[in-house]
Design an enzyme around this catalytic site. Structure first.
Site, mmCIF file in Angstrom:
data_model
loop_
_atom_site.group_PDB
_atom_site.id
_atom_site.type_symbol
_atom_site.label_atom_id
_atom_site.label_comp_id
_atom_site.label_asym_id
_atom_site.label_seq_id
_atom_site.Cartn_x
_atom_site.Cartn_y
_atom_site.Cartn_z
ATOM 1 N N HIS A 63 -3.099 5.243 -12.791
ATOM 2 C CA HIS A 63 -4.556 6.316 -12.767
ATOM 3 C C HIS A 63 -4.026 8.229 -11.950
ATOM 4 O O HIS A 63 -2.929 8.394 -11.615
ATOM 5 C CB HIS A 63 -5.200 6.129 -11.645
ATOM 6 N N ASP A 65 0.348 9.992 -5.574
ATOM 7 C CA ASP A 65 -0.358 9.214 -5.498
ATOM 8 C C ASP A 65 -1.703 9.220 -7.107
ATOM 9 O O ASP A 65 -2.593 9.771 -6.875
ATOM 10 C CB ASP A 65 -0.884 8.404 -4.296
ATOM 11 N N GLU A 124 -9.511 5.114 -9.728
ATOM 12 C CA GLU A 124 -8.520 3.884 -9.347
ATOM 13 C C GLU A 124 -8.740 3.970 -7.700
ATOM 14 O O GLU A 124 -8.976 2.580 -7.848
ATOM 15 C CB GLU A 124 -6.587 4.177 -9.746
ATOM 16 N N GLU A 125 -8.826 5.348 -7.251
ATOM 17 C CA GLU A 125 -9.356 5.512 -5.808
ATOM 18 C C GLU A 125 -10.460 4.810 -5.245
ATOM 19 O O GLU A 125 -10.762 4.596 -4.127
ATOM 20 C CB GLU A 125 -8.457 6.383 -5.523
ATOM 21 N N ASP A 129 2.466 2.334 -10.215
ATOM 22 C CA ASP A 129 1.154 3.406 -9.111
ATOM 23 C C ASP A 129 2.307 3.085 -7.946
ATOM 24 O O ASP A 129 3.551 2.696 -7.873
ATOM 25 C CB ASP A 129 0.305 2.266 -8.057
ATOM 26 N N HIS A 159 -1.152 8.822 0.323
ATOM 27 C CA HIS A 159 -2.806 9.254 0.517
ATOM 28 C C HIS A 159 -2.601 10.823 1.782
ATOM 29 O O HIS A 159 -4.073 11.289 1.918
ATOM 30 C CB HIS A 159 -3.311 8.213 1.451
#
Lengths: 338, 338
Positions: free
Chosen positions: A65, A168, A200-201, A223, A310
């Site tokens: 992603h 990410d 995706e998130e 991922d 994140h």
């Protein structure tokens, strides 16, 4: 010598502001970088980039992603302070003091109101962004409601690790580019779709519609995954940076197809690629959406062990990145036999 | 338009019991000479032919409303119930309801204040602690009027009051149904599809199958949305305000609306002098998410009405906003002629 130096390519894809739902700027970069290595490249309705390398066999879909987590402006107050909602999973208390940037170059910092403590800050909407404006009018010259912002932190190498925002999942996009390059003059036995997916998130949304259109026989998400070797020892997880490409068995979005997991392990062994097993107790990936699209598909995941996911500075191993790229290329090349 | 909204707000349509609303809409649509198709879930899908459009456009509004379902009848003839959809327990105590198609009058009861100690009064009672009193004095008497599995709906007639305001139940989303009906009956002569969906309030369950069948390129959801212009809310939590025009959200918890379409709608409003406001908060979900991802992807947007006390028997909206919502939807459709 690869065209896609990890650090330099990461700086390039992170130079734009492209959080979930607003991926166009980064999509354009990935399209340009992938184009020389595939037969066709296009965007679908939701905006995912699809790079197709044709082969005679079954349809194999990779998905990395390209969206990042970020902020979206909901309100600008009389003093020019900006309220936001999160795009994807952001722990507000963990990002206080983080510099952010908007698409038009406006800079600012995410902060906690002085009448609140970090423990009060349970949602991003309870914090605010200061862009150095002194009134609503002044702020409106630079930022509007519905504008988006992302972390404006640096990408650099320290030791054999890369530190960067948005590993990410842009590191996985770079891994797909490396795999495409590795396959440049090779014939692939599978009909391979390299998807740089959107959203995706916010719930693996782009992979869902991309898989519906592509109808893959098998799907492999790329991922980041957590590691068991951060200070503090939690989560208890036998997956480590510098341990090689991680072959996922399970996460909260899917139980990977055993036949695909076995084929991927064999592929790693045959090609002498460093690999490890990953069992993730939380978190989901595009693979879950792909597995249950239409009448179902074999699904699995190649994961990159990554620390501080994140946060404004995630970190992973440069050699793991290469292992993941080799594994993706080798898996794309050899006909699926399950 | 106002009369149509008021009429629709008197019909029962608790999720999965949308029959009254569907029958009313079907009769109006067929009188107009359009075909109305009811799918297996109960969605009503209408195609209104017209001048060829640039793309397949679908408007969507949900017919269902929040309410209750009867779970048990006590020996004394009281009805135990569970909420259907997102209902704040604090607003239902002492409210009038009607039970089932027979519209048996009832009231939501709870132990009287005289019988409750100080500590218990501080706690919000759960639906489990309440009951619907239909005046029956035994289980047998109650059974003549209702049974387990029956629905109960708020008993609340529409009232115009104050400065052009309307109080009614189920403005969410009969305002959407009214807008779609008016588009079908007197809207621009452009080929388009209209989906009156079921079961939105219990998880946007009807809209996905409707989208899967119609396969729209673009879908506009017309919805009621939470207004927060009340004294207790902080400036950045006011969300949107009745009377300030059609509400344009840039995202909700179910979908991020493509920025291009969001901007297009803003542009149409500005060009045509239609009052609009951007929704300044992110909460709730709509049919847009399910529509967006039911197949290979649909561009989605929402045009909403600002509604105070949403999901209560007394929703409050501004009558002149209805016109802005209709005009914005109609102008968008007008622009779709090939």
């Amino acid at each position: 010598m690869t065209k896609f130096d990890t650090i330099e390519t990461m700086k390039k894809v992170n130079s734009v502001v492209a959080p979930a739902g607003h991926e166009t700027p980064v999509a354009e970069i990935f399209m340009e970088l992938a184009r020389p290595f595939c037969d066709e490249v296009y965007r679908d309705v939701m905006g995912s980039v699809i790079a197709h390398k044709k082969g005679p066999g079954k349809k194999l879909m990779f998905s990395a992603h390209m969206d990042s987590i970020g902020f979206i402006v909901t309100h600008i107050d009389e003093k020019g302070f900006i309220r936001c909602h999160n795009l994807g999973g952001i722990r507000a208390a963990n990002v206080v003091g983080t510099p952010v940037k908007f698409a038009n170059g406006t800079r600012g910092v995410f902060l906690c109101p002085s009448d609140k403590t970090l423990t009060d800050l349970t949602r991003v909407s309870e914090g605010y962004i200061d862009i150095g404006a002194h009134s609503r009018e002044e702020a409106l010259e630079r930022v509007q409601v519905a504008d988006v912002a992302v972390y404006a932190t640096e990408t650099y190498q320290s030791g054999d690790m890369i530190f960067s925002p948005y590993l990410d999942d842009r590191i996985a996009g770079i891994i797909l580019l490396k795999a495409l390059e590795e396959l440049k003059d090779e014939k692939v036995e599978n009909d391979v779709y390299f998807v740089f997916s959107v959203q995706e998130e916010v719930g693996t949304r782009g992979a869902m519609t991309a898989a519906f259109a592509i109808e893959p026989y098998a799907g492999v998400a790329l991922d980041v995954t957590r590691t068991g070797d951060e200070l503090g020892g939690k989560p208890r997880m036998e997956c480590y940076v510098n341990g090689g490409a991680a072959i996922k068995v399970v996460d909260s979005s899917l139980v990977c197809s055993p036949a695909l997991v076995a084929a991927m392990k064999d592929c790693a062994k045959e090609n002498k690629i460093k690999w490890q097993i990953e069992v993730l107790e939380a978190g989901g990936t595009d693979a879950g959406s792909i597995q249950r699209s239409r009448s179902g598909a074999y699904a699995g995941c190649i994961s990159i062990p990554t620390r501080y996911i994140h946060s404004p500075q995630e970190s992973c191993s440069l050699s793991d990145v290469e292992d993941c790229a080799h594994l993706a290329a080798a898996f794309a090349k050899k006909a699926l036999t399950f | 338009m106002l009369e149509l909204v008021k009429k629709l707000c008197t019909l029962d349509g608790v999720s999965s019991f949308e029959d009254e609303v569907r029958d009313f809409i079907r009769a109006r649509v067929e009188a107009k000479g359009c075909e109305a198709f009811e799918d297996a879930m109960g969605n009503l899908i209408v195609h209104r032919p017209g001048k060829e459009a640039k793309q397949r456009v679908m408007f969507a509004a949900h017919m269902d409303e929040v309410g209750f379902i009867i779970t048990d009848i006590t020996e004394q003839g009281y009805l135990k119930f569970a909420p259907v959809g997102g209902i704040d327990t604090r607003v239902i105590i002492g409210k009038r309801v009607t039970v089932g198609e027979k519209r048996t009058p009832g009231v939501i009861g709870i132990k009287a204040v005289h019988l409750v100690n100080r500590e218990a009064r501080k706690v919000v009672p759960k639906p489990d602690d309440m009951y619907i009193d239909i005046g029956a004095d035994s289980k047998e008497e109650a059974r003549k009027l209702t049974e387990q599995g029956d629905y109960a709906a708020f008993d609340s007639m529409p009232v115009e009051f104050g400065d052009g305001m309307l109080k009614a139940r189920a403005i969410d989303d009969r305002i959407g149904c009214a807008t779609l009906l008016r588009l079908i009956e007197e809207g621009p002569d452009v080929d388009a599809w209209y989906a009156f969906t079921v079961q939105e309030e219990v998880g946007t369950r009807g809209a996905g199958p409707a989208s899967f069948r119609v396969r729209p390129d673009t879908a506009i959801v017309i919805e009621g949305t939470t207004a927060g212009d009340i004294p207790e809310a902080a400036e950045h939590e006011k969300v949107c305000r009745p009377g300030k025009g059609a509400v344009l959200p840039f995202m909700d918890n179910s979908a991020i609306y493509p920025p291009e379409l969001f901007e297009e709608l803003k542009g149409i409003a500005e060009k045509n002098g239609i009052n609009y406001q951007v929704k300044e908060y992110v909460s709730g979900g709509t049919d847009a998410g399910a529509i967006q991802r039911a197949h290979a992807g649909t561009r989605v947007a929402a045009i909403s009405a600002a509604v105070r006390y949403i999901h209560s028997p007394s929703c409050v909206a501004s009558i002149k906003d209805f016109e802005d919502i209709y005009r914005l939807a109609a102008e968008y459709l007008k622009g779709q002629v090939k």
